[in-house]
Enzyme design. Structure first.
Site, PDB file in Angstrom:
ATOM      1  N   GLU A 154     -19.653   5.910  10.858  1.00 34.54           N
ATOM      2  CA  GLU A 154     -20.341   4.769  11.455  1.00 34.54           C
ATOM      3  C   GLU A 154     -19.335   3.624  11.578  1.00 34.54           C
ATOM      4  O   GLU A 154     -18.439   3.475  10.708  1.00 34.54           O
ATOM      5  CB  GLU A 154     -21.487   4.344  10.524  1.00 34.54           C
ATOM      6  N   ASN A 172     -25.865  -0.845  16.741  1.00 35.88           N
ATOM      7  CA  ASN A 172     -24.993  -0.011  15.907  1.00 35.88           C
ATOM      8  C   ASN A 172     -25.102   1.382  16.505  1.00 35.88           C
ATOM      9  O   ASN A 172     -26.155   2.024  16.372  1.00 35.88           O
ATOM     10  CB  ASN A 172     -25.503  -0.057  14.455  1.00 35.88           C
ATOM     11  N   LYS A 197     -28.676   3.061  16.357  1.00 37.95           N
ATOM     12  CA  LYS A 197     -29.263   3.135  15.021  1.00 37.95           C
ATOM     13  C   LYS A 197     -30.646   2.496  14.964  1.00 37.95           C
ATOM     14  O   LYS A 197     -30.835   1.341  15.370  1.00 37.95           O
ATOM     15  CB  LYS A 197     -28.336   2.442  14.022  1.00 37.95           C
ATOM     16  N   GLU A 226     -27.155  -6.115   8.691  1.00 43.20           N
ATOM     17  CA  GLU A 226     -27.364  -5.310   9.904  1.00 43.20           C
ATOM     18  C   GLU A 226     -28.573  -5.796  10.704  1.00 43.20           C
ATOM     19  O   GLU A 226     -28.569  -5.727  11.930  1.00 43.20           O
ATOM     20  CB  GLU A 226     -27.519  -3.837   9.547  1.00 43.20           C
ATOM     21  N   CYS A 252     -26.042   6.550   9.317  1.00 47.41           N
ATOM     22  CA  CYS A 252     -26.133   5.974   7.988  1.00 47.41           C
ATOM     23  C   CYS A 252     -27.520   5.933   7.360  1.00 47.41           C
ATOM     24  O   CYS A 252     -28.029   6.964   6.941  1.00 47.41           O
ATOM     25  CB  CYS A 252     -25.489   4.585   7.979  1.00 47.41           C
ATOM     26  N   ASN A 282     -21.510   4.073   6.150  1.00 46.67           N
ATOM     27  CA  ASN A 282     -20.768   3.110   5.321  1.00 46.67           C
ATOM     28  C   ASN A 282     -21.737   2.740   4.207  1.00 46.67           C
ATOM     29  O   ASN A 282     -22.678   1.963   4.451  1.00 46.67           O
ATOM     30  CB  ASN A 282     -20.428   1.831   6.109  1.00 46.67           C
TER      31      ASN A 282
HETATM   32  N1  ING Z   1     -25.576   1.562   4.509  1.00 47.67           N
HETATM   33  C1  ING Z   1     -26.354   1.945   3.400  1.00 47.67           C
HETATM   34  C2  ING Z   1     -27.017   3.325   3.548  1.00 47.67           C
HETATM   35  O1  ING Z   1     -28.184   3.461   3.903  1.00 47.67           O
HETATM   36  C3  ING Z   1     -27.719   1.294   1.573  1.00 47.67           C
HETATM   37  C4  ING Z   1     -27.350   0.916   2.993  1.00 47.67           C
HETATM   38  C5  ING Z   1     -26.777   1.169   0.558  1.00 47.67           C
HETATM   39  C6  ING Z   1     -28.977   1.783   1.297  1.00 47.67           C
HETATM   40  C7  ING Z   1     -27.113   1.542  -0.747  1.00 47.67           C
HETATM   41  C8  ING Z   1     -29.322   2.179   0.013  1.00 47.67           C
HETATM   42  C9  ING Z   1     -28.391   2.060  -1.014  1.00 47.67           C
HETATM   43  O2  ING Z   1     -26.323   4.287   3.222  1.00 47.67           O
HETATM   44  C10 ING Z   1     -25.857   1.543   5.835  1.00 47.67           C
HETATM   45  N2  ING Z   1     -24.870   1.091   6.642  1.00 47.67           N
HETATM   46  O3  ING Z   1     -26.931   1.892   6.292  1.00 47.67           O
END
Ligand code: ING
Length: 304
Positions: A47, A110, A127, A146, A172, A197
């Site tokens: 991503e 995204n 996304k 985001e 993601c 990410n």
């Molecule tokens: N990043 C994360 C993901 O869903 C996140 C957001 C981080 C959710 C940690 C839950 C725990 O993997 C993105 N860019 O969506």
């Protein structure tokens, strides 16, 4: 004749704020060349693979925000990537921040594109599940904006006839939602491509941090098995601008088993020869949707 698709999952280590598009594209091209040497048909990048993960910062200067977006794809910076992939006869998935003007309105998504072996964009995804928040929240060690910088995707979860199979994409946070895989499963998807990410630390729920790697694998293995599809999950990993992000790039079979897993948090290519017919026995037995699904009882799922 088995339909084998040899896939390269091209994990990236951190991308520094100061790294130029040209410098990043050089790293992507190095992955393409390694993948070609291993006989790959397709390479999957993470991503937002062209820049650092900029939603970690609050910016109220729109010009600054827009400096992280691609205004055309391919553009001058990414044309060399498309050209090299075409020369090497490689298809690829690329995640990036898309800025586009539609009907006089500027839109920001995204986005990921699926590019065929002739360098033509054959599919696009925007996304849908945007995690995080829309306003600056100074209490956080870092932001996850985001919902501020991107619109919710407006293309659904399409599945494309490509590379001899049924190929779908997501990005993601989408991978954490069973609906993502099921909507593609109902379109007979055979391989889902996704980049991510994922910070190790989630400020609103630090008690989850120790399980980041486990949850990453759990959701992709479940999605693969429950929809009898391959899943290729590719990380942007490592300590990026002071924020550690998980690795865990992996290629998962329709059986739910991870057949290849990255072992570093840097630029690392893992590959697998994927039999696109491996999901058939599941689609004809335990997950024969026509025989076993009961949509009349699922109404709550689509109610907001
Ligand atoms: N990043 C994360 C993901 O869903 C996140 C957001 C981080 C959710 C940690 C839950 C725990 O993997 C993105 N860019 O969506």
């Amino acid at each position: 004749m088995p339909r084998i698709l040899t896939v390269g999952a091209a994990q990236l280590g951190p991308i520094a704020l100061t790294e130029t598009r040209a410098q990043v594209v050089e790293r992507l091209i190095a992955h393409l060349r390694e993948a070609a040497g291993r006989g790959c048909d397709l390479v999957v990048f993470p991503e937002l693979a062209l820049t650092t993960f900029f939603p970690r910062w609050f910016m109220d200067d729109q010009a600054k925000v827009d400096s992280f977006f691609e205004h055309e794809m391919p553009g001058p910076d990414t044309q060399p990537l498309f050209a090299e992939a075409k020369r090497l006869r490689l298809a690829f998935y690329l995640g990036y921040a898309e800025l586009t003007v539609e009907k006089g309105q500027t839109r920001r998504f995204n986005t990921s594109v699926l590019v065929d072996k002739q360098g033509a964009i054959l599919g696009k995804y925007r996304k849908i599940h945007l995690p995080g928040h829309a306003e600056n929240e100074p209490w956080r060690a870092f932001q996850h904006l985001e919902k501020r910088y991107f619109e919710t995707g407006d293309l659904g979860f399409p599945v494309f006839d490509a590379l001899g199979g049924r190929i779908g994409m997501c990005i993601c946070n989408d991978r954490r939602w069973p609906e993502t895989y099921r909507v593609m499963g109902l379109q007979d998807v055979e391989m889902v491509l996704l980049g991510y990410n994922t910070p190790v630390h989630n400020p609103p729920a630090p008690e989850h941090d120790r399980l980041g790697w486990f949850h990453n694998q759990l959701v992709m293995q479940a999605g693969a098995y429950q929809n009898a599809t391959w899943v290729v999950g590719v990380a942007k990993a490592g300590n990026e601008e002071g924020v550690p992000m998980i690795g865990g790039t992996q290629i998962i079979a329709p059986t739910g088993e991870s057949v290849a897993v990255a072992v570093t948090e840097e630029d690392e290519l893992i590959t697998a020869a994927c039999d696109l017919d491996l999901g058939k026995s599941y689609k004809q037995s335990v997950f024969d949707f026509a025989r076993h699904r009961e949509p009349a009882h699922y109404r709550l799922i689509i109610e907001s």
